[in-house]
Design an enzyme around this catalytic site. Structure first.
Site, PDB file in Angstrom:
ATOM      1  N   THR A   1     -48.132  21.460  46.265  1.00 55.88           N
ATOM      2  CA  THR A   1     -49.121  20.431  46.487  1.00 55.88           C
ATOM      3  C   THR A   1     -50.500  20.908  46.022  1.00 55.88           C
ATOM      4  OG1 THR A   1     -47.823  19.841  48.379  1.00 55.88           O
ATOM      5  CG2 THR A   1     -50.154  19.325  48.534  1.00 55.88           C
TER       6      THR A   1
ATOM      7  N   GLY B   1     -46.968  24.067  50.569  1.00 53.81           N
ATOM      8  CA  GLY B   1     -45.742  24.746  50.973  1.00 53.81           C
ATOM      9  C   GLY B   1     -44.686  23.740  51.370  1.00 53.81           C
ATOM     10  N   HIS B   2     -43.675  24.221  52.017  1.00 55.12           N
ATOM     11  CA  HIS B   2     -42.507  23.391  52.358  1.00 55.12           C
ATOM     12  C   HIS B   2     -42.861  22.435  53.504  1.00 55.12           C
ATOM     13  CE1 HIS B   2     -38.205  23.095  54.031  1.00 55.12           C
ATOM     14  NE2 HIS B   2     -38.336  22.282  53.007  1.00 55.12           N
ATOM     15  N   GLY B   3     -42.912  21.147  53.188  1.00 53.06           N
ATOM     16  CA  GLY B   3     -43.400  20.159  54.147  1.00 53.06           C
ATOM     17  C   GLY B   3     -42.676  20.158  55.473  1.00 53.06           C
TER      18      GLY B   3
ATOM     19  N   VAL C   1     -40.628  11.651  53.121  1.00 52.81           N
ATOM     20  CA  VAL C   1     -42.067  11.837  53.274  1.00 52.81           C
ATOM     21  C   VAL C   1     -42.292  13.232  53.828  1.00 52.81           C
ATOM     22  CG1 VAL C   1     -44.122  11.065  54.529  1.00 52.81           C
ATOM     23  CG2 VAL C   1     -42.523   9.378  53.595  1.00 52.81           C
ATOM     24  N   GLY C   2     -43.160  13.987  53.187  1.00 51.06           N
ATOM     25  CA  GLY C   2     -43.407  15.357  53.614  1.00 51.06           C
ATOM     26  C   GLY C   2     -44.595  15.448  54.553  1.00 51.06           C
ATOM     27  N   ASP C   3     -45.159  16.633  54.619  1.00 47.32           N
ATOM     28  CA  ASP C   3     -46.290  16.864  55.523  1.00 47.32           C
ATOM     29  C   ASP C   3     -47.583  16.214  55.037  1.00 47.32           C
ATOM     30  OD1 ASP C   3     -46.026  18.883  53.375  1.00 47.32           O
ATOM     31  OD2 ASP C   3     -47.958  19.590  54.136  1.00 47.32           O
TER      32      ASP C   3
HETATM   33  N1  GLY Z   1     -46.082  20.193  51.074  1.00 45.47           N
HETATM   34  C1  GLY Z   1     -45.643  19.141  50.262  1.00 45.47           C
HETATM   35  C2  GLY Z   1     -44.344  18.603  50.600  1.00 45.47           C
HETATM   36  O1  GLY Z   1     -43.498  19.280  51.178  1.00 45.47           O
HETATM   37  O2  GLY Z   1     -44.095  17.466  50.290  1.00 45.47           O
END
Ligand code: GLY
EC number: 3.4.19.5
Length: 248
Positions: free
Chosen positions: A167, A219-221, A196-198
């Site tokens: 992101t 990072g990983h949402g 939908v992520g973070d």
């Molecule tokens: N941090 C972005 C996503 O995981 O979508």
């Protein structure tokens, strides 16, 4: 007050051959935000403009250059937050807009809502005169190539891991001491349709509070959402927790 802008172009592995242009893109975004602040512009103007630049830059996973979902489509998320008022605006799973971060700002400024999603967000964009762009204009050859590598029986989980692109985001303080954050993303490669992520979730994909500071994560949402990372970081800052690397 001395203005400050900090931008990021995303976590993840950046192949050597793409590193130089990514660095140039991040620097351009920071410079653009800083010029706005130097001229007395608001922190919100600075972060939205900095992120807009990265959305327009095909090197980054946001706007043009976004990673593709499992169907090979672009669905984007974005968030802005104003530290003066704690007002925020967001869009999720939005399609066919060039600059989701600007649309998120419109949601904050022109509606009574915080987040609009998918087709509703696109309809709102049209009602605000935001041009609809062809999906193809957001899809780069690089994104297509990586999507293909991550699908089907030939998918290589190592390459999938290596190919993660983060992101983008920015935080800023303006000369009046006001603070803002903005975050934008195409999400995770090969994500399910509608995932939908973070990023569009306040407290996860960003937070800004004049009394404390601002955060824009990458990072990983799904992991970020588990701990509402942005608000958690600000909570610890508020408590005076020291940066383990020595800063404050
Ligand atoms: N941090 C972005 C996503 O995981 O979508």
């Amino acid at each position: 007050m001395l203005p400050v802008v900090v931008v990021h172009g995303g976590a993840g592995h950046i192949p050597k051959e793409r590193a130089e242009l990514s660095t140039i893109g991040v620097k351009e975004a920071a410079r653009t935000g800083y010029v706005i602040l130097q001229k007395g512009g608001s922190a919100m103007d600075a972060v939205v403009e900095a992120v807009t630049l990265m959305e327009n830059n095909p090197r980054f996973n946001a706007g043009r250059g976004s990673v593709l979902n499992v169907k090979g489509e672009v669905e984007m998320d974005a968030l802005v937050m104003d530290g003066r008022t704690l007002a925020s605006g967001a869009v999720s799973a939005v399609r066919r807009v060039a600059n989701p971060v600007q649309l998120a700002r419109l949601v904050m400024e022109k509606t009574n809502h915080l987040c609009l999603t998918a087709e509703g967000a696109s309809k709102f964009a049209r009602s605000m005169g935001v041009p609809e762009v062809p999906e193809e204009s957001l899809i780069t050859d690089y994104a297509k190539m990586r999507w293909k590598k991550n699908l089907g029986p030939d998918a290589n989980p190592v390459e999938c891991q290596m190919g993660k692109m983060g992101t983008v985001g920015a935080v800023a303080v303006d000369i009046d001491g006001n603070i803002a954050c903005a975050t934008s993303t195409g999400g995770m490669i090969n994500k399910m349709e509608g995932r939908v992520g973070d990023t569009p979730c306040v407290g996860c994909g960003g937070y800004a509070d004049n009394k404390i500071g601002a955060v824009s994560p990458t990072g990983h949402g799904e992991a970020i959402m588990k701990v509402t990372l942005s608000r958690l970081i600000l909570f610890h800052m508020e408590q005076g927790m020291e940066d383990p690397r020595g800063g404050k």
